[in-house]
Design a protein around this motif. Structure first.
Motif, mmCIF file in Angstrom:
data_model
loop_
_atom_site.group_PDB
_atom_site.id
_atom_site.type_symbol
_atom_site.label_atom_id
_atom_site.label_comp_id
_atom_site.label_asym_id
_atom_site.label_seq_id
_atom_site.Cartn_x
_atom_site.Cartn_y
_atom_site.Cartn_z
ATOM 1 N N THR A 76 36.921 6.670 6.497
ATOM 2 C CA THR A 76 35.645 7.313 6.852
ATOM 3 C C THR A 76 35.800 8.804 7.131
ATOM 4 O O THR A 76 34.801 9.533 7.127
ATOM 5 N N ALA A 109 34.341 11.545 0.778
ATOM 6 C CA ALA A 109 33.743 10.387 0.116
ATOM 7 C C ALA A 109 33.510 10.677 -1.370
ATOM 8 O O ALA A 109 33.892 9.883 -2.230
ATOM 9 N N THR A 163 32.324 13.827 4.060
ATOM 10 C CA THR A 163 32.854 12.530 4.469
ATOM 11 C C THR A 163 31.646 11.624 4.702
ATOM 12 O O THR A 163 30.505 11.994 4.414
ATOM 13 N N THR A 164 31.893 10.446 5.232
ATOM 14 C CA THR A 164 30.765 9.573 5.540
ATOM 15 C C THR A 164 30.021 10.020 6.798
ATOM 16 O O THR A 164 28.902 9.568 7.055
ATOM 17 N N TRP A 165 30.644 10.917 7.565
ATOM 18 C CA TRP A 165 30.029 11.374 8.814
ATOM 19 C C TRP A 165 29.344 12.727 8.679
ATOM 20 O O TRP A 165 28.223 12.910 9.157
ATOM 21 N N PRO A 194 25.463 12.417 2.341
ATOM 22 C CA PRO A 194 26.741 11.716 2.536
ATOM 23 C C PRO A 194 26.588 10.214 2.296
ATOM 24 O O PRO A 194 25.492 9.658 2.408
ATOM 25 N N LEU A 195 27.682 9.572 1.934
ATOM 26 C CA LEU A 195 27.695 8.107 1.828
ATOM 27 C C LEU A 195 27.682 7.516 3.233
ATOM 28 O O LEU A 195 28.401 7.970 4.112
ATOM 29 N N LYS A 196 26.887 6.491 3.435
ATOM 30 C CA LYS A 196 26.733 5.909 4.763
ATOM 31 C C LYS A 196 27.552 4.618 4.905
ATOM 32 O O LYS A 196 27.003 3.542 5.085
ATOM 33 N N GLY A 241 30.347 4.668 7.054
ATOM 34 C CA GLY A 241 31.164 4.861 8.251
ATOM 35 C C GLY A 241 30.956 3.792 9.308
ATOM 36 O O GLY A 241 31.913 3.183 9.799
ATOM 37 N N ALA A 288 29.709 1.804 -1.604
ATOM 38 C CA ALA A 288 30.134 3.192 -1.780
ATOM 39 C C ALA A 288 30.364 3.521 -3.249
ATOM 40 O O ALA A 288 29.931 4.574 -3.742
#
Length: 199
Positions: A27, A31, A48-50, A65-67, A69, A110
């Protein structure tokens, strides 16, 4: 036999911790990234995911961002707790299966999101090529999910195969004859009653 099963479960518990750690570490890595190289400059998006680490596109491309995390960290916590508590309560081993399932789902989501970004940006008519790259975070998440599945299976209490006692030897069965029975048994295989001859 019991020792080998215990060793397998301990090894599975160690792998559960490893996969949980990999899931959390994923995470914090990149990403995915999007890059456009023009004659004057290089525009790049990376997150990143954050958090978003870099976004040169601003409002030109609406990227997010990709969620994964929160589910990845949640799965890691469930797996770690299951590995610890299972030494006292074997029923908690099912937590490693649940955590592995969540990690697999997060990894699948993802990868699907990255492919969706590739499709969306590929439909844009641009004079310069738009490069989309899957980040190390998604790759590590896939590895974590794979290790989680293997570790969850090893961590379970699988039924033991019962050993069938076939009497030993090479399939030879030995029957004990009652010594009190002194009836003569001829080669026919069954007792024959011979009546005395009458004169």
């Amino acid at each position: 036999m019991t020792g080998s099963f215990a060793t397998r479960r301990v090894f599975g518990a160690v792998l559960v911790f490893v996969s949980a750690g990999l899931g959390v570490a994923a995470t914090f890595l990149s990403a995915y990234s999007v890059q456009v190289v023009t004659t004057s400059r290089t525009l790049r998006y990376e997150s990143t995911t954050w958090v978003v680490g870099r976004n040169d596109f601003q409002d030109i491309l609406l990227l997010q961002p990709l969620k994964f995390g929160e589910p990845a960290v949640g799965a890691a916590l469930v797996m770690a707790l299951a590995a610890v508590l299972a030494f006292r309560m074997p029923a908690f081993r099912v937590g490693s299966l649940l955590g592995a399932g969540v990690l697999v789902g997060a990894a699948w989501s993802a990868v699907a999101h990255v492919q969706e970004v590739v499709t969306q940006l590929g439909a844009i008519e641009s004079r310069v090529p738009i490069e989309v790259e899957q980040g190390d975070g998604v790759t590590l998440l896939i590895v974590a999910a794979g290790v989680a599945v293997v570790s969850a299976v090893l961590h379970q209490e699988l039924p033991r195969a019962e050993k069938v006692d076939d009497g030993g030897g090479d399939g030879v069965v030995i029957h004990q004859i009652d010594e009190a029975d002194d009836t003569d048994t001829p080669p026919y295989g069954y007792p024959v009653i011979v009546e005395p001859k009458s004169d």
